[in-house]
Design an enzyme around this catalytic site. Structure first.
Site, PDB file in Angstrom:
ATOM      1  N   ASP A 216      56.967  -6.139   3.897  1.00 21.38           N
ATOM      2  CA  ASP A 216      56.670  -5.568   2.757  1.00 21.38           C
ATOM      3  C   ASP A 216      55.036  -5.938   2.322  1.00 21.38           C
ATOM      4  O   ASP A 216      54.717  -6.579   2.936  1.00 21.38           O
ATOM      5  CB  ASP A 216      57.656  -6.261   1.407  1.00 21.38           C
ATOM      6  CG  ASP A 216      58.259  -5.549   0.445  1.00 21.38           C
ATOM      7  OD1 ASP A 216      57.732  -4.272   0.170  1.00 21.38           O
ATOM      8  OD2 ASP A 216      58.559  -6.157  -0.381  1.00 21.38           O
TER       9      ASP A 216
ATOM     10  N   CYS B 191      79.816 -26.203   6.418  1.00 12.67           N
ATOM     11  CA  CYS B 191      80.227 -27.244   5.373  1.00 12.67           C
ATOM     12  C   CYS B 191      81.408 -27.779   6.261  1.00 12.67           C
ATOM     13  O   CYS B 191      81.961 -29.120   5.404  1.00 12.67           O
ATOM     14  CB  CYS B 191      80.754 -26.276   4.318  1.00 12.67           C
ATOM     15  SG  CYS B 191      79.788 -25.697   3.569  1.00 12.67           S
TER      16      CYS B 191
HETATM   17  N1  GUN Z   1      61.270  -6.495  -2.877  1.00 12.22           N
HETATM   18  C1  GUN Z   1      62.048  -5.613  -3.944  1.00 12.22           C
HETATM   19  N2  GUN Z   1      61.790  -5.067  -4.185  1.00 12.22           N
HETATM   20  C2  GUN Z   1      61.249  -3.962  -4.214  1.00 12.22           C
HETATM   21  C3  GUN Z   1      60.723  -2.757  -4.021  1.00 12.22           C
HETATM   22  O1  GUN Z   1      60.268  -1.716  -4.875  1.00 12.22           O
HETATM   23  N3  GUN Z   1      59.176  -1.906  -3.522  1.00 12.22           N
HETATM   24  C4  GUN Z   1      58.950  -3.555  -2.749  1.00 12.22           C
HETATM   25  N4  GUN Z   1      58.266  -2.777  -1.564  1.00 12.22           N
HETATM   26  N5  GUN Z   1      59.422  -4.241  -2.253  1.00 12.22           N
HETATM   27  C5  GUN Z   1      60.171  -4.380  -3.124  1.00 12.22           C
HETATM   28 ZN    ZN Z   2      80.020 -22.710   4.043  1.00 10.41          ZN
END
Ligand code: GUN
Ligand code: ZN
Length: 648
Positions: A92, A280
């Site tokens: 990300d 668990c």
């Molecule tokens: N992680 C959670 N929401 C978002 C988003 O809207 N864009 C990006 N790039 N990462 C995220």
């Molecule tokens: Zn569990």
């Protein structure tokens, strides 16, 4: 050529495969968010894959980039080296941190360049995270900036690129975002929804996804940012989400909470061993108090991952079985906010109808909401059209009132004459001759169990028999020829409409019935089966049936036209791949059996549709139609399993 292949579907929901440089991701899949610093990660990606079967992960390229030691290792050994994981890794961009902390010091180019440099399998554009509360001009502006960055990112990247879909709470902006992202991205990632998930604003969540959904290219994987609570997986998949990512497993673990598919359980004060998963069992939940805070967090994080992996597996299995609606109805009972979300979905059937299958194996009523499923809406509309087409009421023959054949008793009876046999079913009034049709045929609901043994209103049966003692089981087989004719007409009209049926020589056709249940099993001519009738109560043509259809109503029969390059393969019984579809009649529906012809209308085969006509031209990978009967060798009549009798 895109990298997503559709393998199986249940309406909008899909089971698919996304190819990446580090192997395929079987979808729907959960990509756990892992910290780029292995020392700060409660469970290693390798453990996730080996123990839980979670084959792919997502990590933050931004957090990696920001930390000089992590970024140095990542640049040198790649992100796979840093995480010690050789499966697919999505990264990300940092948009979420930008949203959470106000600003990030990374530029879109730096973000993409870094993701490229560290060998990310799926890189994400640095988008503008748009809050659900954002005013329209903000949302619109953020969207255009995101798209501009996405275009530049695409120009610099040959690997898989995830393009976020933003647009806030504005359906038209979500639609525009989805449309434009589809021109650019390999993975279309619906974003800006984390606040909705955190605050249980599921109605707004499904509205955001639903607004984007019809505009997302069908041959791309769809990602939903931040949906990591297992109680949301089935609902997300129902909307066609293929990839989920989340740090919920660790966030909830930090708060001392256990994730289960129908909610969240605080472990403080837990006196019962409510989970007996392998983890668990080894470390009972009731004894977690004895652990250090850190060890407890690790245990909970691992349990939460296991529970999430298990739920995602159930979702995939439900897609295979065609029972995802049932799973969603069960899961959404976990919280009124989820029930409200499901209700908002069933109030927009148009979203689902284009890909709604013509049949499923079963229909089980789970909650009162079940009768609002798109399959029911589609059925009711067709029944209405079917009944409206009957210009003059026609006198119908008496029918075999065999209790095992009838689940409900006809109630329309004008002047004592049966003009139209209609059953009052839980899904509305249905002509008797269509009573075996999906979804009313396999419908299994409360009514069957509420009334003693037989759901038939006995009084109605008795009054019918009083009025005409020749009705009923003691009439032997005299009802059959007339009723056969009605059913042949009805089954073919249901399938092809009156125009085509008028051109078929109905008088030549005969039905084969199950001896035990009297259900129609096939329609034949001169001893050769032309249509097979499955447990869905619908007529599916054999190869011979398609020959008849095309010769009786040339040009009218809905069919799929195959590219000459694939014609011989299809004629020999091989599946028709999407890329070889030249044209698909818009009247065709998913799961229908249709004729496959070459461009000069020569019949090659008949097959069952996996894709909707609108999708066929747009999927470059995978199967569009599975051939069930073909030219080179005559098809065998597949014996249909006997239906399970409800009342013994
Ligand atoms: N992680 C959670 N929401 C978002 C988003 O809207 N864009 C990006 N790039 N990462 C995220
Ligand atoms: Zn569990």
């Amino acid at each position: 050529m895109t990298d997503f292949e559709l393998l199986e579907r249940d309406g909008l929901a899909r089971r698919g495969r996304l190819s990446t440089p580090h192997g395929p991701i079987e979808t729907p899949a959960l990509l756990p968010v892992v910290h780029p610093d292995p020392a700060r990660q409660a469970a290693s990606p390798r453990w996730m894959r080996e123990t839980l079967g979670l084959g792919a992960v997502i990590t933050s390229a931004y957090i990696t980039w920001r930390s000089p030691p992590l970024s140095a290792v990542a640049r040198e050994r790649g992100i796979h080296g840093l995480l010690d994981f050789d499966g697919p890794i999505m990264t990300d961009s940092g948009a979420f941190q930008q949203h959470a902390y106000g600003s990030v010091e990374i530029t879109p180019e730096e973000s993409l360049g870094f993701q490229e440099a560290i060998g990310s399998d799926i890189a994400t554009v640095l988008d503008v995270f748009t809050e659900p509360e954002a005013p329209r001009d903000h949302a619109a502006e953020g969207l255009e900036i995101t798209l501009e960055r996405a275009r530049r990112a695409r120009a610099g990247r040959s690997g898989l690129l995830a393009v976020p879909v933003q647009g806030g709470a504005y359906p038209d902006l979500r639609a525009r975002s989805a449309e434009a992202a589809s021109q650019i991205g390999d993975v279309l990632a619906v974003g800006g929804v984390v606040p909705l998930l955190e605050q249980y604003r599921f109605v707004e969540l499904v509205r955001a996804v639903a607004a984007a959904r019809p505009h997302l290219a069908p041959d791309r994987a769809v990602h939903l940012f931040g949906a990591g609570h297992p109680m949301t997986f089935a609902l997300g998949a129902l909307l066609g989400v293929d990839l989920f990512d989340s740090s919920a497993y660790i966030k909830f673990a930090r708060r001392g909470a256990l994730l289960v598919p129908d909610g969240t359980v605080p472990v403080r004060g837990l006196r019962e061993r409510i989970c007996e998963c392998a983890l668990c069992r080894e470390r009972p939940l009731t004894e977690l108090g004895e652990l250090s805070a850190g060890d407890r967090e690790v245990h909970l994080a691992r349990h939460n991952l296991l529970a999430s992996a298990e739920e995602m597996a159930r979702v995939r299995q439900a897609i295979r079985e065609g029972t995802l609606w049932e799973l969603v109805e069960r899961r959404t009972t976990a919280h009124p906010a989820l029930r409200a979300a499901l209700r908002s979905l069933t109030s927009q059937p148009e979203l689902f109808l284009p890909t709604e299958p013509d049949r499923r194996r079963a229909f089980r009523e789970v909650t009162a909401e079940s009768r609002r499923r798109p399959s029911v809406v589609a059925f009711q509309r067709r029944v209405e059209a079917y009944r409206a087409r009957r210009v003059a009421p026609r006198r119908l023959p008496a029918v075999p009132l065999r209790p095992e054949y009838l689940r409900w008793i006809p109630r329309e009876d004008r002047d004592g004459q049966p003009l139209e046999w209609v059953s009052a079913t839980p899904l509305g009034d249905v002509p008797l001759e269509l009573l075996e049709t999906y979804p009313v045929g396999p419908f299994l609901g409360l009514a069957e169990f509420e009334s003693p043994r037989r759901p038939c209103p006995v009084a109605a049966l008795r009054s019918l028999l009083d009025a005409d003692p020749t009705l009923g089981t003691d009439r032997g087989d005299r009802w059959q020829p007339d009723w056969d004719r009605v059913q042949i007409q009805a089954l073919l009209e249901w399938r092809y409409g009156p125009e085509i049926v008028r051109r078929l020589e109905i008088a030549r056709l005969k039905v084969g019935r199950s001896r035990r249940t009297l259900r129609v099993r096939w329609i034949e001519a001169d001893g050769r089966p032309l249509w097979v009738v499955g447990n869905d109560g619908q007529a599916h043509p054999t190869f011979e049936g398609a020959v008849q259809l095309l010769s009786s109503a040339p040009g009218l029969v809905p069919r799929v036209t195959v590219h000459p390059e694939a014609a011989e393969f299809v004629a020999a019984g091989r599946s028709l791949f999407s890329k070889f579809v030249v044209r698909a009649d818009p009247a065709l529906r998913v799961e229908m059996t249709a004729p496959l012809v070459d461009p000069s209308d020569r019949l090659l085969a008949v097959g069952r549709l996996l894709l909707a006509p609108t999708e066929m031209g747009r999927m470059s990978r995978g199967v569009a139609v599975r051939v069930t009967g073909h030219a080179r060798s005559p098809p065998e009549l597949e014996p249909e399993p006997e239906p399970v009798a409800l009342d013994g």
